[in-house]
Design an enzyme around this catalytic site. Sequence first.
Site, PDB file in Angstrom:
ATOM      1  N   PHE A  76      -1.533  16.208   4.088  1.00 56.94           N
ATOM      2  CA  PHE A  76      -1.701  15.977   2.642  1.00 56.94           C
ATOM      3  C   PHE A  76      -0.482  15.766   1.729  1.00 56.94           C
ATOM      4  CE2 PHE A  76      -3.534  15.683  -1.508  1.00 56.94           C
ATOM      5  CZ  PHE A  76      -4.644  14.763  -1.228  1.00 56.94           C
TER       6      PHE A  76
ATOM      7  N   ARG B 123       1.502  12.484  -9.187  1.00 56.10           N
ATOM      8  CA  ARG B 123       2.059  10.960  -8.961  1.00 56.10           C
ATOM      9  C   ARG B 123       3.327  10.981  -9.662  1.00 56.10           C
ATOM     10  NH1 ARG B 123      -2.126   7.483  -7.848  1.00 56.10           N
ATOM     11  NH2 ARG B 123      -4.081   7.890  -8.541  1.00 56.10           N
TER      12      ARG B 123
ATOM     13  N   GLU C 142       0.946  -1.110   0.092  1.00 50.80           N
ATOM     14  CA  GLU C 142      -0.069  -0.082   0.039  1.00 50.80           C
ATOM     15  C   GLU C 142       0.913   1.372   0.068  1.00 50.80           C
ATOM     16  OE1 GLU C 142      -2.626   1.372  -0.771  1.00 50.80           O
ATOM     17  OE2 GLU C 142      -4.212   1.403   0.915  1.00 50.80           O
ATOM     18  N   ASP C 143       0.395   2.288  -0.598  1.00 48.75           N
ATOM     19  CA  ASP C 143       1.064   3.615  -0.678  1.00 48.75           C
ATOM     20  C   ASP C 143       1.269   4.173   0.793  1.00 48.75           C
ATOM     21  OD1 ASP C 143      -1.509   4.271  -1.108  1.00 48.75           O
ATOM     22  OD2 ASP C 143      -1.392   5.728  -2.442  1.00 48.75           O
TER      23      ASP C 143
ATOM     24  N   ASP D 226      -4.077   5.842   6.080  1.00 42.61           N
ATOM     25  CA  ASP D 226      -4.786   7.126   6.689  1.00 42.61           C
ATOM     26  C   ASP D 226      -5.765   6.487   7.560  1.00 42.61           C
ATOM     27  OD1 ASP D 226      -5.643   9.652   7.023  1.00 42.61           O
ATOM     28  OD2 ASP D 226      -5.619  10.100   4.999  1.00 42.61           O
TER      29      ASP D 226
END
Length: 183
Positions: A156, A169, A103-104, A107
């Site tokens: 963010f 990205r 997973e990146d 959160d």
Amino acid sequence: MKITNEKNDIESVLFSEEMIKTRVAELGAELTRRYEGQEPVVTCILKGASFFYTDLCRQIKCPIHMDFIAVSSYGKDARSSGVVKLVKDLDNNITGKDLIIVEDIIDSGLTLKYLRELLESRKPRSIITVCLLDKYECHPAECAPDMKGFDIENQFVVGYGLDYADYYRNLPYIGVLKRECYT
């Protein structure tokens, strides 16, 4: 949405290209030791984890099977909708196999919780989660990854696969996006 250009939109760089490369190599070496003599299925959560996933797979020095799954909980918003939707399922049968979910960013933990429950129902031998970034203050402890690249505060961030409305990205680093770009 006010997108100008990447240099003007980034408030600060949290992790440089070199820092990311070094940490990914360390994670790859740890996974190589952990899965020596085995053939884990390494599963990328699309799209955000794709950069991390590709670099991580190159650092794992044992046989692996690669697969991809896509879920959505953000759409084009800066916050999770709270509803996770399966967009693309795995191509491989994972029953009896060791599964590594890549997973990146974690959160709220909702996506990871949803995926673990879905994939555990398919009876793999084991499941571990590896994330590049962990917003540890934003999710319950039971959603914590098994391995992670970096801890971050509730900011963010974009770059190295992470996006805002499909922008940023392709940045080679991870940076904090200026608030005026997403509010």
